[in-house]
Design an enzyme around this catalytic site. Structure first.
Site, PDB file in Angstrom:
ATOM      1  N   GLU A  94       0.826  -1.204   0.000  1.00  0.00           N
ATOM      2  CA  GLU A  94       0.000   0.000   0.000  1.00  0.00           C
ATOM      3  C   GLU A  94       0.861   1.255   0.000  1.00  0.00           C
ATOM      4  O   GLU A  94       0.602   2.196  -0.767  1.00  0.00           O
ATOM      5  CB  GLU A  94      -0.937  -0.013   1.210  1.00  0.00           C
ATOM      6  CG  GLU A  94      -1.997   1.077   1.168  1.00  0.00           C
ATOM      7  CD  GLU A  94      -3.101   0.834   2.178  1.00  0.00           C
ATOM      8  OE1 GLU A  94      -3.852  -0.139   2.009  1.00  0.00           O
ATOM      9  OE2 GLU A  94      -3.213   1.632   3.130  1.00  0.00           O
ATOM     10  N   GLN A 149       7.893  35.623 -11.816  1.00  0.00           N
ATOM     11  CA  GLN A 149       8.755  34.685 -11.098  1.00  0.00           C
ATOM     12  C   GLN A 149       8.059  34.067  -9.892  1.00  0.00           C
ATOM     13  O   GLN A 149       8.328  32.906  -9.542  1.00  0.00           O
ATOM     14  CB  GLN A 149      10.035  35.399 -10.667  1.00  0.00           C
ATOM     15  CG  GLN A 149      11.167  34.444 -10.280  1.00  0.00           C
ATOM     16  CD  GLN A 149      12.473  35.181 -10.069  1.00  0.00           C
ATOM     17  OE1 GLN A 149      12.505  36.212  -9.381  1.00  0.00           O
ATOM     18  NE2 GLN A 149      13.544  34.689 -10.654  1.00  0.00           N
ATOM     19  N   ARG A 186      -3.404  32.151 -18.565  1.00  0.00           N
ATOM     20  CA  ARG A 186      -3.956  33.213 -17.732  1.00  0.00           C
ATOM     21  C   ARG A 186      -3.046  34.441 -17.796  1.00  0.00           C
ATOM     22  O   ARG A 186      -1.834  34.345 -17.548  1.00  0.00           O
ATOM     23  CB  ARG A 186      -4.073  32.725 -16.285  1.00  0.00           C
ATOM     24  CG  ARG A 186      -4.458  33.775 -15.260  1.00  0.00           C
ATOM     25  CD  ARG A 186      -5.876  34.261 -15.438  1.00  0.00           C
ATOM     26  NE  ARG A 186      -6.298  35.046 -14.272  1.00  0.00           N
ATOM     27  CZ  ARG A 186      -7.367  35.818 -14.259  1.00  0.00           C
ATOM     28  NH1 ARG A 186      -8.142  35.905 -15.345  1.00  0.00           N
ATOM     29  NH2 ARG A 186      -7.684  36.485 -13.168  1.00  0.00           N
TER      30      ARG A 186
END
Length: 377
Positions: free
Chosen positions: A240, A277, A266
């Site tokens: 798991e 940045q 965008r």
């Protein structure tokens, strides 16, 4: 050691990715998976990847299994569904593969691999979460088997499960050496399944309590031998903590792609936000966490395939992937800004689905404890 996928392995990854995108395009659902979903997953082979072929599984090793689960997580926007399937396979099927008798394997594994059965792992109790040596559920030996009494407080897939892998104390004086594993069918007398609990995320995974009340389990459904349950549970946790979290690596890939695309498209202050940045550095950090987590996960799976599973390897892998999932989800929300907070964009669901990754399969603090102990501290 290298992870150069063969043409066949890469083709299997791409086929899984395409099939998952077709069958589960989204959006993320508010309720649990359907039986139709489960049969589709079985048909795609995702419920039996590491189950031997003789029981209807794919017969894959840990690394190839993780690669396919990674494709599943990348292609499916519903991380809850990915988790439900992975818990079914790694916490339930793999203990049966490794420790069940021939009759129990023949009875349960084909249905688990095909999707005809849903499996739930019943371990967590009110007083036994991280400390699994303190199980209050008691198994008392009886003619032909054991009688179980106790309550499991949080069973993933529990409300829908047809079969449970569970653990109970057979000798309280021995701690983790006094725990025994069992496989129990839902229709067994004295087994009572509770309704689904409300959760923050992973909505597709129904979770709830399971109670055993004078529940008789025949000896043919004991996993391994009495007292071996603690070791069996840790075996399942190796699978798991490595392979299940490959689904989160796939999710990280998907969120990375979405964030880069959004940062390119965008525009603010006359330029794409990715030109700023503060945004580009955030995306770079997301990539760093993703690739570091991926390599640690691949390393842990490779060690399992070599027959030398490493406690520190799986702990490092689980810790890195789960921490990266939360950090990258937060960064993705920041990149998307206000839209990252709106449900229609799906980014906020990634954050809600990531937070439990630091809790289940051993909390982040437990992983740090394992790592420290392995280092001799």
């Amino acid at each position: 050691m290298h992870f150069d996928w063969s043409a066949e392995q890469q083709a299997a990854y791409e086929a899984t990715l395409a099939a998952v995108r077709k069958e589960f395009p989204g959006p993320v659902r508010d309720g649990s998976f359907s039986r139709k979903d489960w049969l589709v997953l079985g048909g795609l082979g995702l419920l039996g990847l590491s189950v031997p072929a003789e029981y209807g599984g794919g017969g894959l090793g840990a690394l190839e299994t993780a690669h396919r689960v990674e494709a599943f997580g990348r292609g499916c926007p519903d991380t809850g569904l990915v988790f439900a399937a992975s818990a079914h396979l790694f916490a339930c099927a793999m203990p049966l593969v490794g420790f069940a008798g021939a009759a129990a394997k023949k009875r349960f594994l084909p249905g688990i691999a095909s999707g005809e059965l849903v499996a739930g792992n019943a371990m967590t109790e009110e007083g036994a979460g991280s400390d699994v040596s303190r199980l209050a559920t008691i198994a008392t030996e009886a003619p032909g088997g054991f009688v179980l009494n106790g309550t499991k407080s949080f069973v993933s897939n529990g409300p829908e499960a047809d079969v449970f892998v569970t653990y109970a104390t057979t000798d309280p004086s021995l701690g983790h050496l006094g725990i025994t594993g069992f496989v129990v069918a839902r229709e067994t007398g004295g087994l009572h399944v509770g309704g689904p609990q409300e959760k923050m995320g992973l909505q597709s995974v129904p979770a709830g309590p399971v109670t055993f009340e004078d529940c008789f389990v025949p000896k043919e459904q004991v996993l391994g031998v009495p007292g071996q349950g603690g070791a069996i549970f840790q075996h399942s946790m190796s699978w798991e903590r490595a392979c299940l979290f490959a689904g989160y690596v796939g999710m990280l890939d998907r969120v990375m792609e979405q964030s880069v695309e959004y940062a390119r498209s965008r525009r603010q202050f006359g330029a794409p936000i990715g030109n700023h940045q503060s945004v580009s550095n955030r995306v770079a950090d997301m990539k760093l966490r993703l690739e570091g987590a991926r390599l640690l996960l691949y390393s842990a799976c490779w060690q399992m395939d070599q027959g030398r599973p490493s406690l520190i390897g799986t702990a490092l892998s689980k810790l890195a992937v789960s921490q990266a999932a939360v950090a990258n989800a937060l960064d993705a929300v920041a990149v998307f800004g206000g839209r990252g907070y709106l449900r229609e964009w799906g980014v906020e669901a990634v954050l809600r689905d990531s937070i439990p990754a630091t809790i289940f399969s051993g909390t982040s603090d437990i992983q740090r404890l394992v790592i420290a102990k392995e280092l001799g501290l």
